[in-house]
Scaffold this motif. Structure first.
Motif, mmCIF file in Angstrom:
data_model
loop_
_atom_site.group_PDB
_atom_site.id
_atom_site.type_symbol
_atom_site.label_atom_id
_atom_site.label_comp_id
_atom_site.label_asym_id
_atom_site.label_seq_id
_atom_site.Cartn_x
_atom_site.Cartn_y
_atom_site.Cartn_z
ATOM 1 N N GLY A 18 40.827 41.624 9.860
ATOM 2 C CA GLY A 18 40.232 42.380 10.433
ATOM 3 C C GLY A 18 40.006 42.483 11.845
ATOM 4 O O GLY A 18 40.197 43.418 12.802
ATOM 5 N N MET A 19 39.819 41.327 12.428
ATOM 6 C CA MET A 19 39.739 40.979 13.690
ATOM 7 C C MET A 19 40.782 41.160 14.652
ATOM 8 O O MET A 19 40.832 41.814 15.576
ATOM 9 C CB MET A 19 39.303 39.522 14.057
ATOM 10 C CG MET A 19 39.976 38.344 13.703
ATOM 11 S SD MET A 19 39.505 36.813 13.783
ATOM 12 C CE MET A 19 39.223 36.982 15.575
ATOM 13 N N PRO A 52 33.811 44.352 16.330
ATOM 14 C CA PRO A 52 33.592 43.635 17.739
ATOM 15 C C PRO A 52 34.767 43.388 18.375
ATOM 16 O O PRO A 52 34.924 43.556 19.564
ATOM 17 C CB PRO A 52 33.060 42.329 16.902
ATOM 18 C CG PRO A 52 32.447 42.861 15.713
ATOM 19 C CD PRO A 52 33.487 43.951 14.907
ATOM 20 N N SER A 53 35.903 43.089 17.658
ATOM 21 C CA SER A 53 37.116 42.760 18.529
ATOM 22 C C SER A 53 37.908 44.129 19.006
ATOM 23 O O SER A 53 38.435 43.963 20.107
ATOM 24 C CB SER A 53 37.988 41.942 17.652
ATOM 25 O OG SER A 53 38.592 42.778 16.219
ATOM 26 N N ALA A 54 37.475 45.002 18.523
ATOM 27 C CA ALA A 54 38.127 46.657 19.222
ATOM 28 C C ALA A 54 37.446 46.997 20.559
ATOM 29 O O ALA A 54 37.962 47.533 21.363
ATOM 30 C CB ALA A 54 37.634 47.809 18.381
ATOM 31 N N ALA A 55 36.099 46.067 20.772
ATOM 32 C CA ALA A 55 35.710 46.272 22.006
ATOM 33 C C ALA A 55 35.384 47.615 22.594
ATOM 34 O O ALA A 55 35.845 47.913 23.811
ATOM 35 C CB ALA A 55 36.265 45.448 23.208
ATOM 36 N N LEU A 147 49.568 39.381 17.265
ATOM 37 C CA LEU A 147 49.837 40.743 16.844
ATOM 38 C C LEU A 147 49.295 41.637 18.123
ATOM 39 O O LEU A 147 50.052 42.558 18.431
ATOM 40 C CB LEU A 147 48.957 41.152 15.684
ATOM 41 C CG LEU A 147 49.155 42.468 14.957
ATOM 42 C CD1 LEU A 147 50.657 42.690 14.736
ATOM 43 C CD2 LEU A 147 48.407 42.596 13.579
ATOM 44 N N ALA A 148 48.330 41.367 18.634
ATOM 45 C CA ALA A 148 47.586 42.388 19.698
ATOM 46 C C ALA A 148 48.610 41.934 20.901
ATOM 47 O O ALA A 148 48.673 42.995 21.420
ATOM 48 C CB ALA A 148 45.956 42.013 19.822
ATOM 49 N N GLN A 149 48.874 40.839 21.109
ATOM 50 C CA GLN A 149 49.632 40.757 22.320
ATOM 51 C C GLN A 149 51.021 41.383 22.248
ATOM 52 O O GLN A 149 51.574 42.046 23.192
ATOM 53 C CB GLN A 149 50.036 39.239 22.485
ATOM 54 C CG GLN A 149 48.999 38.216 22.748
ATOM 55 C CD GLN A 149 49.226 36.622 22.867
ATOM 56 O OE1 GLN A 149 50.053 36.238 22.250
ATOM 57 N NE2 GLN A 149 48.748 35.960 23.680
ATOM 58 N N ALA A 150 51.716 41.558 21.084
ATOM 59 C CA ALA A 150 52.828 42.261 20.702
ATOM 60 C C ALA A 150 52.621 43.580 20.959
ATOM 61 O O ALA A 150 53.317 44.619 21.884
ATOM 62 C CB ALA A 150 53.390 41.859 19.450
#
Length: 244
Positions: A18-19, A52-55, A147-150
Motif C-alpha cells: 500500500g505504501m 501517508p506515502s501519498a503525501a 515503482l514510484a520512481q518509474a
C-alpha cells in the motif's frame, strides 16, 4: 507551465504494498496524472498504508479503480504501453520515455501506461496485451527502479514532452482500436482455430501459439474499422456466403 491534455491512465498490475501505491499517487499528481487503476492489489483496496506515502495526493487515492485483470483495466484504451527492462524474448516494438510520450500525446483517444509488481515487473502475458514496451535507460549493472520512481520518470517525460511533435504519424486514421475491440478479434480467431484443431496438443505448444497470435495481432495498432473488417474476413472464411 501548462500541463498537457488527455493524460494517460496509470495502471499498476498486481501491486504489493500500500505504501508503494501511495508513493505512486504522489508521483502522479506531481506531473498532472490523476487516473489510477489497480489490477489485483495484493493486500486489497482501499489500503490504509497508501495515505501517508501519498503525501496529500488524496484525490488520486480516493478515485483509484480496481479491476480483476489487465484486459478489464485496458478495455477502453486505444493505446497501451507497458514498462519493462526486457522484452521477455518477444518480437515487440520498444520505445524510450520520450518516444512513448510522443505517441501518447499524438493520440486523441484513451491511453494507459502499465507498471508491473515490485518484485517481477510485467510478465509476458501482461506485455502481450500492450501495443509497445517502454524501457527507461538506466545503469546496466543496476537498472531496477522502484515503482514510484518509474512512474515519476514517465510523468516527467509526459510534462516535458508537451507540444513535442511525434517522430512519425499515421494519416487518415482515427487511431488504434479500443482494446476490447481487438480482444474480440483475437477471441474470434482463437475460437475458430480451436474448432479446426489448429492448436498442437503437445505440452506448452498451445500456450505458445496463443501468445504468438496475440503478439502478431496486437503489434500493428489496427484501427477500429480495420478490426471490424478483419472480423468480417474471418467470418466469411468459415461461412460460405449465400448466393444473392
Amino acid at each position: 507551465m501548462s500541463l498537457p491534455l488527455n493524460p494517460p491512465a496509470i495502471i499498476l498490475v498486481r501491486p504489493q504494498l500500500g505504501m508503494n501505491i501511495g508513493a505512486v499517487a504522489r508521483a502522479m499528481l506531481n506531473f498532472g496524472l490523476t487516473e489510477l487503476r489497480l489490477v489485483q492489489p495484493r493486500d486489497g483496496w482501499p489500503n490504509p498504508d497508501a495515505g501517508p506515502s501519498a503525501a496529500g495526493a488524496d484525490k488520486v487515492i480516493e478515485n483509484a479503480r480496481v479491476f480483476d485483470g489487465v484486459a478489464e483495466a485496458i478495455a477502453d484504451c486505444h493505446l497501451t504501453i507497458g514498462t519493462a527492462q526486457t522484452t521477455r524474448d518477444m518480437v515487440r516494438r520498444v520505445t524510450s520515455p520520450a518516444g512513448c510520450v510522443a505517441e501518447l500525446q499524438a493520440l486523441p483517444g484513451k491511453s494507459a501506461l502499465l507498471f508491473g509488481p515490485e518484485r517481477t515487473g510485467l510478465v509476458r502475458e501482461d506485455l502481450l496485451k500492450c501495443h509497445a514496451i517502454c524501457t527507461i535507460p538506466s545503469n546496466p549493472d543496476f537498472g531496477s527502479l522502484n515503482l514510484a520512481q518509474a512512474v515519476a520518470v514517465l510523468g516527467y517525460a509526459w510534462v516535458m514532452g508537451h507540444d513535442a511533435p511525434p517522430p512519425t504519424w499515421l494519416v487518415n486514421s482515427d487511431g488504434p482500436a479500443a482494446q476490447h475491440e481487438l480482444a474480440g478479434l483475437i477471441a474470434t480467431i482463437d475460437s475458430r482455430l480451436e474448432t479446426n484443431g489448429f492448436f498442437n496438443p503437445a505440452p506448452g505448444k498451445t500456450e505458445t501459439a496463443r501468445w504468438m497470435l496475440r503478439n502478431v495481432l496486437t503489434r500493428p495498432g489496427f484501427t477500429g474499422a480495420e478490426v471490424q473488417f478483419l472480423r468480417g474476413v474471418v467470418r466469411h472464411l468459415v461461412q460460405a456466403r449465400r448466393p444473392s
